[in-house]
Design a protein around this motif. Sequence first.
Motif, mmCIF file in Angstrom:
data_model
loop_
_atom_site.group_PDB
_atom_site.id
_atom_site.type_symbol
_atom_site.label_atom_id
_atom_site.label_comp_id
_atom_site.label_asym_id
_atom_site.label_seq_id
_atom_site.Cartn_x
_atom_site.Cartn_y
_atom_site.Cartn_z
ATOM 1 N N ALA A 187 0.816 -1.209 0.000
ATOM 2 C CA ALA A 187 0.000 0.000 0.000
ATOM 3 C C ALA A 187 0.853 1.263 0.000
ATOM 4 O O ALA A 187 1.752 1.418 0.824
ATOM 5 C CB ALA A 187 -0.932 0.009 1.211
ATOM 6 N N LEU A 188 0.537 2.165 -0.940
ATOM 7 C CA LEU A 188 1.148 3.493 -0.992
ATOM 8 C C LEU A 188 0.098 4.517 -0.570
ATOM 9 O O LEU A 188 -0.956 4.639 -1.215
ATOM 10 C CB LEU A 188 1.643 3.808 -2.405
ATOM 11 C CG LEU A 188 2.137 5.246 -2.652
ATOM 12 C CD1 LEU A 188 3.300 5.593 -1.738
ATOM 13 C CD2 LEU A 188 2.525 5.430 -4.120
ATOM 14 N N TYR A 189 0.380 5.215 0.526
ATOM 15 C CA TYR A 189 -0.540 6.228 1.035
ATOM 16 C C TYR A 189 -0.015 7.619 0.703
ATOM 17 O O TYR A 189 1.036 8.033 1.195
ATOM 18 C CB TYR A 189 -0.727 6.082 2.541
ATOM 19 C CG TYR A 189 -1.650 4.946 2.917
ATOM 20 C CD1 TYR A 189 -3.036 5.129 2.957
ATOM 21 C CD2 TYR A 189 -1.144 3.683 3.216
ATOM 22 C CE1 TYR A 189 -3.891 4.080 3.289
ATOM 23 C CE2 TYR A 189 -1.989 2.629 3.546
ATOM 24 C CZ TYR A 189 -3.360 2.838 3.585
ATOM 25 O OH TYR A 189 -4.204 1.806 3.911
ATOM 26 N N LYS A 190 -0.777 8.324 -0.135
ATOM 27 C CA LYS A 190 -0.446 9.699 -0.500
ATOM 28 C C LYS A 190 -0.888 10.634 0.621
ATOM 29 O O LYS A 190 -2.025 10.570 1.098
ATOM 30 C CB LYS A 190 -1.144 10.072 -1.798
ATOM 31 C CG LYS A 190 -0.983 11.524 -2.227
ATOM 32 C CD LYS A 190 -1.756 11.786 -3.507
ATOM 33 C CE LYS A 190 -1.760 13.269 -3.856
ATOM 34 N NZ LYS A 190 -2.577 14.056 -2.887
ATOM 35 N N ASN A 191 0.019 11.497 1.037
ATOM 36 C CA ASN A 191 -0.245 12.468 2.086
ATOM 37 C C ASN A 191 -1.012 13.644 1.485
ATOM 38 O O ASN A 191 -0.503 14.354 0.618
ATOM 39 C CB ASN A 191 1.080 12.937 2.693
ATOM 40 C CG ASN A 191 0.910 13.775 3.934
ATOM 41 O OD1 ASN A 191 -0.120 14.391 4.161
ATOM 42 N ND2 ASN A 191 1.954 13.825 4.751
ATOM 43 N N ASN A 192 -2.242 13.871 1.951
ATOM 44 C CA ASN A 192 -3.064 14.952 1.420
ATOM 45 C C ASN A 192 -2.724 16.309 2.031
ATOM 46 O O ASN A 192 -3.229 17.337 1.573
ATOM 47 C CB ASN A 192 -4.544 14.648 1.656
ATOM 48 C CG ASN A 192 -5.006 13.425 0.896
ATOM 49 O OD1 ASN A 192 -4.599 13.202 -0.241
ATOM 50 N ND2 ASN A 192 -5.855 12.619 1.518
ATOM 51 N N GLY A 193 -1.903 16.297 3.082
ATOM 52 C CA GLY A 193 -1.485 17.553 3.690
ATOM 53 C C GLY A 193 -2.487 18.145 4.648
ATOM 54 O O GLY A 193 -2.252 19.216 5.219
#
Length: 581
Positions: free
Chosen positions: A98-104
């Motif tokens: 799993a790659l979790y993109k940081n939405n900030g």
Amino acid sequence: MTMRGMLRGMIGAAALIIILAGCSAKEQEQQAYGISFEDVTQAAGVTFEHEKDTFDPKVSNIYPWLGSTGAGVAIADYNGDGWMDVYFINSKRGAANALYKNNGDGTFEDVSEAAGVADVNTDGMSESVVWLDYNNSGYPSLFIGSWGKSRMFRNNGDGTFTEITDMAGVGYRGYVNKVIALDYDRDGLLDLYLGCYFRETDDLWNLASTKIMHSDFERARNGGRNVLYHNNGDGTFTDVAAQLGVDDTGWTLAAGSADLNGDGWPDIYNANDFGPDSLFLNQEGKGFKKVVQTRGVGDDTFKGMNVDFADVFHDGRLTNYVSNISKETYLLEGNQMWHEDDDGIYRDVAEEMGVKQAGFSWGARFLDVDNSGQMSLMVTNGFISASKKKDYWFDMGTLATTPGYIVEDANNWPAFKDKSMSGYEKKKLFLNDGQSFKDIAQNVGLTFTDDTRGVAAVDLWNRGTLDLVFAVQGGPARMYKSTNTTGNHWITLKLIGTPPSNREAVGAKVTITVNGVSTLIERDGGNSHGGQSDPRIHFGLKQATAVDRIRIEWPSGRVEERTNIPIDRIVTVVEGVEDPS
């Protein structure tokens, strides 16, 4: 002290007493240390759960042992938006990473499928992972070390990845437990070092023989050979481990790289299970000289499982923390903290510094947890948590001490069934007060007892304080957000190397001087078992409102000094460019 200063101190102390009086005991502890951690896994949208595989039924008696490694987490800003993203690996064939993109905004989005890095466990299972910008594109790519076929995915720079394993020549088949990136020959291109466990000739899913285990509990050398992939600069890699003398066969569970002898060349340290660790001193990129680690009296026969480095004593000498095993009444190895004294002799100072005992220890990471300018230490632990009433340690003791048992043969091992072995252990956060370390994990919110393998220290929300992400073996990942009320100042450096340095500046040595005290931090390429932390250099200034100077020795050999560096912010420093931004 002036009368005004004395009154100010008395008023401050009185205010603190009033504040603490209205708090619970737990809140008082957290306020006393100035830091606390909150489990935000669910709120952040992280739902990843690590899974474990099964193997040839001929070794079903030790399935829990065989499936006890592999939970890993790696940090990078894969899309260049300034926010650190998180990648978790899975250790079951067919299970997704799993790659979790940081939405900030405090949340993360699982973009694994769209990015093309989810379904990677089709010809093996993930056991280690590292981000590295192997082609100096400005976007880090992914290398996944596997039990089976290792794989590499090139970052396309548009949020997607393309598998290049076969084209790059990095599809090693074996049992990789740790991967790090380093530029061992300082040609400006990042290379890969793979620490391996079982012999590559054995197939755990289709065994010809059950003689697959270590040949000895203290001096085993029958593990898989380690691999060093040299980056050829044309998108391909070549294994030069045997040629350069780093094809260690010591059941490597962790590998780390740093310039330990100060000659400007990155060395390699292997934490080996069931026997002596190995230090390989770099001979100017042309080969490595092996040094077998000792404990002062005879070989180091411990069960090494972690490597991480820090300038704990502010003397410019990197201290190495190696995690091992300890279990009361059965085995009291203790963890090791190796520090070079004034005579050039490495001494284990773990006991005197208070960081020796941490249970069945795995990943450990140095970090300035409270922005004090002191390197504290997070240690994960716990082996197999099953029945709370049944313990496998007695069986292990019998196996290890009964004459005639061939421990290499898995058939001779008692069946685990539902027994625990060093399960449900409390994690350790050792706070460094400048004199010694004190475990405060239970006081600051790190109270979980999962079997944890990797830990990453990372400023997930760019607030100037380090959060923690844990990779849990056979369970849900954990993300802890830190709260820092110390008021301490900080600085974070994003280093960008220019040719002939590698772009990520892996191997750069940064010396930060604050109020006359200097601390060396080396930009690493994924040290620490099961974890790769924030690639940026984070350092606390305590109450100082300025940095005296920052000295950077880039991988190219260029040395630069910076002054008038702004604090309490993330600063980008480009090699050869005068003013940081």
